[in-house]
Design an enzyme around this catalytic site. Sequence first.
Site, mmCIF file in Angstrom:
data_model
loop_
_atom_site.group_PDB
_atom_site.id
_atom_site.type_symbol
_atom_site.label_atom_id
_atom_site.label_comp_id
_atom_site.label_asym_id
_atom_site.label_seq_id
_atom_site.Cartn_x
_atom_site.Cartn_y
_atom_site.Cartn_z
ATOM 1 N N CYS A 189 0.784 -1.244 0.000
ATOM 2 C CA CYS A 189 0.000 0.000 0.000
ATOM 3 C C CYS A 189 0.814 1.291 0.000
ATOM 4 O O CYS A 189 0.739 2.084 -0.944
ATOM 5 C CB CYS A 189 -0.950 -0.015 1.196
ATOM 6 S SG CYS A 189 -2.050 -1.452 1.244
ATOM 7 N N HIS A 194 -1.629 6.338 2.127
ATOM 8 C CA HIS A 194 -1.647 5.368 3.214
ATOM 9 C C HIS A 194 -1.592 6.152 4.527
ATOM 10 O O HIS A 194 -0.731 7.012 4.711
ATOM 11 C CB HIS A 194 -0.445 4.423 3.121
ATOM 12 C CG HIS A 194 -0.546 3.267 4.067
ATOM 13 N ND1 HIS A 194 -1.275 2.136 3.785
ATOM 14 C CD2 HIS A 194 -0.032 3.084 5.312
ATOM 15 C CE1 HIS A 194 -1.201 1.302 4.801
ATOM 16 N NE2 HIS A 194 -0.455 1.851 5.736
#
Length: 563
Positions: free
Chosen positions: A75, A129
């Site tokens: 991510c 993120h």
Amino acid sequence: MFTWVRIWLLLTVLHTLALAVVGRRERRNVLFVIADDLRTSLGCYGDSVVKSPNIDQLASKSQIFLNAYAQQAVCAPSRTSMLTSRRPDTTRVYDFKSYWRVHSGNYTTLPQYFKSQGYFTMSVGKVFHPGIASNHTDDYPYSWSIPAYHPASFRYEKEKMCKGEDGGLHANLLCAVNVTQQPGGTLPDMESTDEAVRLLKTRANHDAPFFLAVGFHKPHIPFRIPQEYLDLYPIEQMTLAPDPNVPKLLPPVAYNPWTDVRKRDDVQKLNISFPYGPIPKDFQLRIRQHYYAAVSYMDAQVGRLLRALDELGLANSTMVVFTSDHGWSLGEHGEWAKYSNFDVTTQVPLIFFVPGVTTCRDQLRDSTFPFIDPLTQSEPILKIDKVIRNTVELVDVFPTVSYMAGLKAPQPCPDISFQELCTEGNNLAYTFRHSEQGPDEEAISFSQYPRPADTPQVNSDLPDLKDIKIMGYSLRSWDYRYTLWLGFNPKTFQVNVSDVHAGELYLLADDPGQDNNVFSDFEASVMLTKMASLPRTVSLQMRMRLQLRYLSAGRKTARRKAR
């Protein structure tokens, strides 16, 4: 004579006005939608199992890139790379514990660039993120005009919310729920959609253009989704991955031991051996069932969002981009989750709806995005005309979105650059105006993944920066997937091109699933020795391009001799 002078002056004025119009290209709003852990399991990408009618409807009015790849299949590194248009070796973000602005360079982000050009920028859900990787603020106020929104119900994602067979609550991987019994009677992606729709309503009558990024959490694990979506995928109709076994010639360093999946309560009960022990087949089927159900649930939220865009009269002035941060293995190669360089983890959907370009404005007079409920409505058969098959990358998103929205695309970065605004990707705007002429062998994507050791460890999936010892660099072309696992120094961020731990080469025409590693068949050691003499100034990307050319030339020579 005076008549000709007047004509010349008139033509000059008209030409000047035309240039001015071109220089003031229409600025479009941008709705930027990013899913989490979504592979290309969508109907518009040829998946015959999944039910994704709303994304398919979007694709039917868009240009889709069939072979788009992330720069790192996890991510924070992928999102940072895409939103700055810099590769992980530039951002130096390989884990979740680094913020690029203080760790490598104060690089401008996609929403920050739009904000600097007068756009009102908004973030809903998981775009950057969260946490250290975005300075605990989702990069506000750099990137956003207002603080980023996160759904309150997300706090329960990692808690024991899943009913087990014993009647108790557990932190399971498989977690289909009755939404009415969840805290607040909702789930994160439902909340995010509600907020995104609310924000669209606030911008509908504003003169200033907007950039709204919406990040959906699904199909990321745990599969905490409305239980009714499982009904779309009867377990008796689910099948295993076509290649569920670990390939015999897969280097151990390349294997992802799916540690995050193993930590879930229901998976721990299976007592699976580390690192290669297979998940029981019946549980594999259930994982695949839940993943597909999560995709359909997410698709419904996309449908709600697009319906609001349509009903507010914004569809004819708003570019819609749909993508994902990376893919997810569903048992291929004996792997689950992300954390590798294979296509199943690096390939992502990439869809551009550009009003007036991918769809004529006359076609937008009627409803553009009517909501299609995956649970109750039959899916329309949709034709997708605008398809790009050549390889592209997520670092291409920043310059392409900028240009197609009416802004100047950032200029390419020099080989060594700490410029705040430039791109390490390509502006793909030309693909919207010119039809593809067939395979482009020069079109290559470049991904990478770090490892702490030559063999699978408990931290192989997501090693901290200090623990990285090896970096797997992977090129994906039309014909090949070529990967080298090279020594890496986490203190200096330097890769040792002569320290080769392993290699992988897959011939995609014969091996689309990337199961037969033929690296050792092509005298790779001879090639690596020859390439060692290249000047140090030659970039790693160029070295690997040259290596791939050498290997492919050797293959063609061998074929000619065989005839």
